[in-house]
Scaffold this motif. Structure first.
Motif, PDB file in Angstrom:
ATOM      1  N   HIS A 135       0.618  -1.096  -0.083  1.00 47.56           N
ATOM      2  CA  HIS A 135      -0.024   0.350  -0.301  1.00 47.56           C
ATOM      3  C   HIS A 135       1.289   1.352   0.481  1.00 47.56           C
ATOM      4  O   HIS A 135       0.224   2.370  -0.885  1.00 47.56           O
ATOM      5  N   GLU A 136       2.335   1.328   0.616  1.00 46.70           N
ATOM      6  CA  GLU A 136       2.949   2.280   0.616  1.00 46.70           C
ATOM      7  C   GLU A 136       3.630   2.000  -0.510  1.00 46.70           C
ATOM      8  O   GLU A 136       4.011   3.656  -1.237  1.00 46.70           O
ATOM      9  N   ARG A 137       3.992   1.407  -1.687  1.00 46.04           N
ATOM     10  CA  ARG A 137       3.902   1.085  -2.550  1.00 46.04           C
ATOM     11  C   ARG A 137       3.348   2.217  -3.591  1.00 46.04           C
ATOM     12  O   ARG A 137       3.069   3.478  -4.420  1.00 46.04           O
ATOM     13  N   ALA A 138       1.672   1.771  -3.143  1.00 49.33           N
ATOM     14  CA  ALA A 138       0.878   2.696  -4.261  1.00 49.33           C
ATOM     15  C   ALA A 138       0.511   3.878  -4.080  1.00 49.33           C
ATOM     16  O   ALA A 138       0.276   4.281  -4.769  1.00 49.33           O
ATOM     17  N   ASN A 139       0.823   4.367  -2.562  1.00 47.74           N
ATOM     18  CA  ASN A 139       0.367   5.632  -2.258  1.00 47.74           C
ATOM     19  C   ASN A 139       1.807   6.312  -3.023  1.00 47.74           C
ATOM     20  O   ASN A 139       1.653   7.475  -3.072  1.00 47.74           O
ATOM     21  N   SER A 140       3.082   6.561  -3.116  1.00 48.73           N
ATOM     22  CA  SER A 140       3.884   6.631  -3.602  1.00 48.73           C
ATOM     23  C   SER A 140       4.745   6.660  -4.856  1.00 48.73           C
ATOM     24  O   SER A 140       5.392   7.334  -5.585  1.00 48.73           O
ATOM     25  N   ARG A 141       3.029   6.437  -5.765  1.00 44.15           N
ATOM     26  CA  ARG A 141       3.430   6.360  -6.663  1.00 44.15           C
ATOM     27  C   ARG A 141       3.663   7.873  -7.592  1.00 44.15           C
ATOM     28  O   ARG A 141       2.608   8.440  -7.169  1.00 44.15           O
ATOM     29  N   GLY A 142       4.548   7.906  -8.912  1.00 43.29           N
ATOM     30  CA  GLY A 142       4.529   9.382  -9.260  1.00 43.29           C
ATOM     31  C   GLY A 142       6.017  10.280  -8.631  1.00 43.29           C
ATOM     32  O   GLY A 142       6.186  11.356  -8.385  1.00 43.29           O
ATOM     33  N   ALA A 143       6.188   9.922  -7.293  1.00 37.35           N
ATOM     34  CA  ALA A 143       7.230  10.059  -6.618  1.00 37.35           C
ATOM     35  C   ALA A 143       8.323  11.082  -6.911  1.00 37.35           C
ATOM     36  O   ALA A 143       8.899  12.004  -7.078  1.00 37.35           O
ATOM     37  N   VAL A 144       8.483  10.008  -8.139  1.00 34.48           N
ATOM     38  CA  VAL A 144      10.227  10.350  -8.630  1.00 34.48           C
ATOM     39  C   VAL A 144       9.530  11.540  -9.359  1.00 34.48           C
ATOM     40  O   VAL A 144      10.505  12.554  -9.589  1.00 34.48           O
ATOM     41  N   LEU A 145       8.671  11.516 -10.422  1.00 38.57           N
ATOM     42  CA  LEU A 145       8.097  12.575 -10.938  1.00 38.57           C
ATOM     43  C   LEU A 145       7.814  14.075  -9.916  1.00 38.57           C
ATOM     44  O   LEU A 145       8.197  14.967 -10.905  1.00 38.57           O
ATOM     45  N   PHE A 146       7.209  14.008  -9.508  1.00 40.57           N
ATOM     46  CA  PHE A 146       6.964  15.090  -8.897  1.00 40.57           C
ATOM     47  C   PHE A 146       8.226  15.803  -8.309  1.00 40.57           C
ATOM     48  O   PHE A 146       8.619  17.176  -8.336  1.00 40.57           O
ATOM     49  N   VAL A 147       9.158  15.098  -7.418  1.00 36.55           N
ATOM     50  CA  VAL A 147      10.274  15.324  -6.697  1.00 36.55           C
ATOM     51  C   VAL A 147      10.763  16.209  -7.851  1.00 36.55           C
ATOM     52  O   VAL A 147      11.551  17.459  -7.739  1.00 36.55           O
ATOM     53  N   SER A 148      11.140  15.660  -9.058  1.00 35.84           N
ATOM     54  CA  SER A 148      11.747  15.747 -10.494  1.00 35.84           C
ATOM     55  C   SER A 148      11.531  17.295 -10.581  1.00 35.84           C
ATOM     56  O   SER A 148      12.225  17.894 -11.240  1.00 35.84           O
ATOM     57  N   PHE A 203      11.561  23.700  -2.541  1.00 31.67           N
ATOM     58  CA  PHE A 203       9.904  24.042  -4.032  1.00 31.67           C
ATOM     59  C   PHE A 203       9.781  22.272  -3.726  1.00 31.67           C
ATOM     60  O   PHE A 203       9.106  21.834  -3.501  1.00 31.67           O
ATOM     61  N   GLU A 204      11.125  22.158  -2.774  1.00 29.05           N
ATOM     62  CA  GLU A 204      10.394  19.764  -2.401  1.00 29.05           C
ATOM     63  C   GLU A 204       9.444  19.611  -1.222  1.00 29.05           C
ATOM     64  O   GLU A 204       9.687  18.921  -0.498  1.00 29.05           O
ATOM     65  N   LEU A 205       9.464  21.114  -0.943  1.00 29.80           N
ATOM     66  CA  LEU A 205       8.897  21.678   0.574  1.00 29.80           C
ATOM     67  C   LEU A 205       7.291  20.659   0.140  1.00 29.80           C
ATOM     68  O   LEU A 205       6.960  19.797   1.519  1.00 29.80           O
TER      69      LEU A 205
END
Length: 289
Positions: A135-148, A203-205
């Motif tokens: 469930h943590e993997r599912a909820n963190s999808r797109g983390a790399v994209l948003f951080v970048s 901006f990573e806030l």
């Protein structure tokens, strides 16, 4: 079952559990690949010397820079000619024999680190992700994209807004008309890179708040209660990364405050989803018992 990595970073059979040494070996390969990316981008920046320095690094030192042109157009629209910058009253100088070569190398490395940041974070995320629950993997999808995306937006804001304002203010500030501003090249590049990278990380806030909210360490209620305190902290941060004039500090403070308000919304959504999941788990456990 746990998803693991082999030393080259490929997924192994999920039924195998990695030892501490295997984790270190996997981490070593992730670091090696990230370092290779930094070297590649740094080499490309080093070879593109004319573009890197004349167009990119030295751009904010000339009146024809995009930001100054936009302020000039704004001044024309508002009938305020003072916003048009006709000349930057300083000269860049190099006072060391190997100074320009050293700055060429160090600046290329800094640019390489900035450009390789999305890939570096992706490598770090590939190492961390297998240790998360499904469930943590599912909820963190797109983390790399948003951080970048946030990093690049902050970098662009720092380069096109915060850094030019700082350079313009500091270069035009004089104690007396008889004192000329002859700026050392290292000081100029340090100001430009510090301003740009500081904004990139500030901006990573929203993503920081997202992960803290996922861990239950931050709630929207706490962020609302301490909004005034956060505003003071943001003013201090803006004062540190900008020159000591009110206009520059406000220009940097406003987007950070907007990011803080966005972070409150993110924390609200995350907290609501977290509460729903906890209630669902509690109901399932009661049904079993």
């Amino acid at each position: 079952m746990e998803t693991t990595h082999n030393p080259a970073g490929r997924t192994l059979d999920e039924t195998h559990e990695m030892s501490f040494i295997d984790h270190l070996e996997a981490l070593r390969w992730h670091i090696i690949r990230a370092a290779i990316a930094v070297v590649v981008f740094s080499t490309a920046a080093f070879l593109a010397k004319d573009f890197l320095f004349h167009d990119l690094i030295l751009g904010p030192s000339r009146p024809d820079f995009w930001t100054y042109q936009m302020f000039c157009k704004l001044g024309q629209a508002l009938n305020s000619p003072d916003l048009c910058l006709k000349k930057l009253t300083f000269d860049l100088q190099n006072r060391q024999m190997s100074g320009q070569l050293s700055m060429h190398i160090s600046t290329s490395v800094i640019v390489g680190l900035a450009l390789a940041f999305p890939y570096t974070f992706w490598e770090l995320w590939r190492f961390i992700r297998p240790g998360l629950y499904p469930h943590e993997r599912a909820n963190s999808r797109g983390a790399v994209l948003f951080v970048s995306v946030l990093f690049l937006l902050g970098l662009l804001f720092g380069y096109y807004v915060a850094a030019p304002l700082s350079i313009n203010f500091l270069a035009s500030y004089q104690l007396d008309a008889s004192i000329e501003n002859q700026i050392d090249l290292q000081s100029y590049i340090s100001t430009l890179t510090t301003m740009s990278l500081s904004c990139a990380f500030v901006f990573e806030l929203p993503m920081i708040v997202y992960f803290l909210a996922k861990a239950g360490l931050v709630t929207p209620e706490v962020m609302r209660i301490y909004r005034k305190h956060a505003f003071v902290v943001i003013l201090v941060i803006a004062a540190v990364i900008t020159p000591p004039d009110v206009s520059s500090q406000l220009i940097v403070t406003i987007p950070i405050m907007l990011l803080y308000e966005l972070s409150i919304t993110i924390a609200k959504v995350v907290s609501r989803n977290r509460l729903q999941r906890l209630n669902a788990d509690l109901a399932a456990n009661q049904g079993v018992s």
